[in-house]
Design an enzyme around this catalytic site. Sequence first.
Site, PDB file in Angstrom:
ATOM      1  N   GLY A  34     -14.286 -19.917  39.520  1.00 33.85           N
ATOM      2  CA  GLY A  34     -13.205 -20.816  39.144  1.00 33.85           C
ATOM      3  C   GLY A  34     -12.385 -20.231  38.019  1.00 33.85           C
ATOM      4  N   ILE A  35     -11.477 -21.039  37.483  1.00 32.16           N
ATOM      5  CA  ILE A  35     -10.610 -20.570  36.411  1.00 32.16           C
ATOM      6  C   ILE A  35     -11.144 -21.064  35.072  1.00 32.16           C
ATOM      7  CG2 ILE A  35      -9.078 -22.575  36.521  1.00 32.16           C
ATOM      8  CD1 ILE A  35      -6.738 -20.616  36.030  1.00 32.16           C
ATOM      9  N   GLY A  36     -10.991 -20.270  34.028  1.00 33.54           N
ATOM     10  CA  GLY A  36     -11.411 -20.702  32.699  1.00 33.54           C
ATOM     11  C   GLY A  36     -12.161 -19.613  31.970  1.00 33.54           C
ATOM     12  N   MET A  47     -15.371 -19.510  30.960  1.00 33.79           N
ATOM     13  CA  MET A  47     -16.718 -19.200  31.415  1.00 33.79           C
ATOM     14  C   MET A  47     -16.727 -18.225  32.590  1.00 33.79           C
ATOM     15  SD  MET A  47     -19.668 -19.343  33.033  1.00 33.79           S
ATOM     16  CE  MET A  47     -19.073 -20.248  34.469  1.00 33.79           C
ATOM     17  N   GLU A  67     -10.802 -19.055  46.235  1.00 29.63           N
ATOM     18  CA  GLU A  67      -9.491 -19.684  46.384  1.00 29.63           C
ATOM     19  C   GLU A  67      -8.522 -19.168  45.343  1.00 29.63           C
ATOM     20  OE1 GLU A  67      -9.092 -23.828  44.175  1.00 29.63           O
ATOM     21  OE2 GLU A  67     -10.836 -23.818  45.460  1.00 29.63           O
ATOM     22  N   VAL A  95     -16.275 -31.161  33.534  1.00 31.79           N
ATOM     23  CA  VAL A  95     -16.044 -31.850  32.264  1.00 31.79           C
ATOM     24  C   VAL A  95     -17.323 -32.529  31.802  1.00 31.79           C
ATOM     25  CG1 VAL A  95     -14.724 -33.678  31.115  1.00 31.79           C
ATOM     26  CG2 VAL A  95     -13.613 -32.198  32.807  1.00 31.79           C
ATOM     27  N   GLY A 114     -11.305 -26.510  44.923  1.00 36.96           N
ATOM     28  CA  GLY A 114     -12.259 -26.089  45.940  1.00 36.96           C
ATOM     29  C   GLY A 114     -13.699 -26.303  45.543  1.00 36.96           C
TER      30      GLY A 114
END
Length: 460
Positions: A234-236, A238, A259, A334, A357
């Site tokens: 994913g994005i971020g 971490m 994705e 979150v 996703g």
Amino acid sequence: MIILTAEYKRGRYEMLQDFTAQYRNKLRSPQDAVAVVKSGDWVDYTSCLGKPVLLDQALAQRRDELWDVKVRGNLIDGPIHVAECDESQEHFTYHSWHCSSYERGLCDRGLCYYIPMVFHNNAAYYEFFLDVNVVMVSVSPMDKHGYFNFSVNTGVAAPIARMADIVIVEVNEHMPKIHGGYDECIHISEVDYIVEGPHAPFESSKAFVPREVDRQIAGHIIPYIVDGATLQLGIGSMPNALGELIAQSDLKDLGMHTELCSDAYLSMYRAGKLTNRKKNIDRGKGVFGCALGSLGLYQWLDDNHGIAAYPLEYVNRPSVIAQIDNMVSINSCVAVDLYGQVAAESAGARQISGTGGQLDFLIGASASRGGKAFICMSSVHTDRHGVKHSRIKPQFDGDIITSPRSQVYFLATEYGVINLEGRSTWERAEALISIAHPDFRDMLIREAQERKIWRRSNKR
């Protein structure tokens, strides 16, 4: 040795001349192109770098003569002029499938409305349920065969354009050209109008600098990844921390099926870890739908035969993901409650991002042979008043649930990794409390006892 005949050369020249004539006939100024938009229309801006910068400005200039025009976008950086120019929303109303940080700010101001979704169904939404009167999308310059490339916007663009009444492409001279599996291009014969004009060079997205807690979480996940695994990140901060650690690890022959392609993959590629050699499908190709990151990332993706962009109906389809052995999905959230429900897109009712996703890859990676799906978070967060809060909650009350407890697999904090697959309510509560911040564990035990999901025989 191949000798090109005069007849072949003449035919090729005539073909190119035909596309040039079509191009010239369809070329419009931004102001003339947006004249096709009518009051009450639904207009799509697609996603990411696909935002039609010049057309958005021109459409905003028509504010006072248009009413109730609805615009959709997704992961778009600002400014979005149609949203900014009309706080009354009598003329323009903006919607997002997945909020960027800029779109999140619009939501906070009441100028953007989130559309609940899962990304593998994005094409089907348009095919069966949604109206698209006009699509406006940025593309790379036309090639000699008459094709415009959707570039890093391939994940969503073609299904929208296919269903639109009117297709307007905005040629952006800075867009990288991306090779694809299918639907990465649109032919000039399918385009109604073409807009040109100077564009500012792309700026690198704000870098996600990994925090120490991100590195700790990533360190707990690394041992679960095997040589030849395929990764979805994913994005971020971490995921970027994980990419950084993988680049320094002994892992080899990793693959990409994601994705969203970010700089984490570029780091792994530069370190020689990302080869895509062991993938069951799309062997030798790093697969993605959309991309956001640095200029270096876009340069890496440009004209790279080791990369393939696909629509998200393929990238995010759980049945496709499940075909990839040792598929490892890593996303963030979150908060989570003691029942294992995950909130990943909002804080309370405040929209932060989107479902994206996460659920697609939870299901797909869990079904992969040797696959694993991780959801990660720091154990606590600190609010603007300096008060520390646990991300592991007793029970959600009104929060928006992204992933149901029945689909959650691995969860990770800086205190470790747990597996909730097949676990009962008391086992879940016990496991979750074990990775909570120590300052909140006693409170969480009391809450679990009140909900009768804490065994009396449990040892702390």
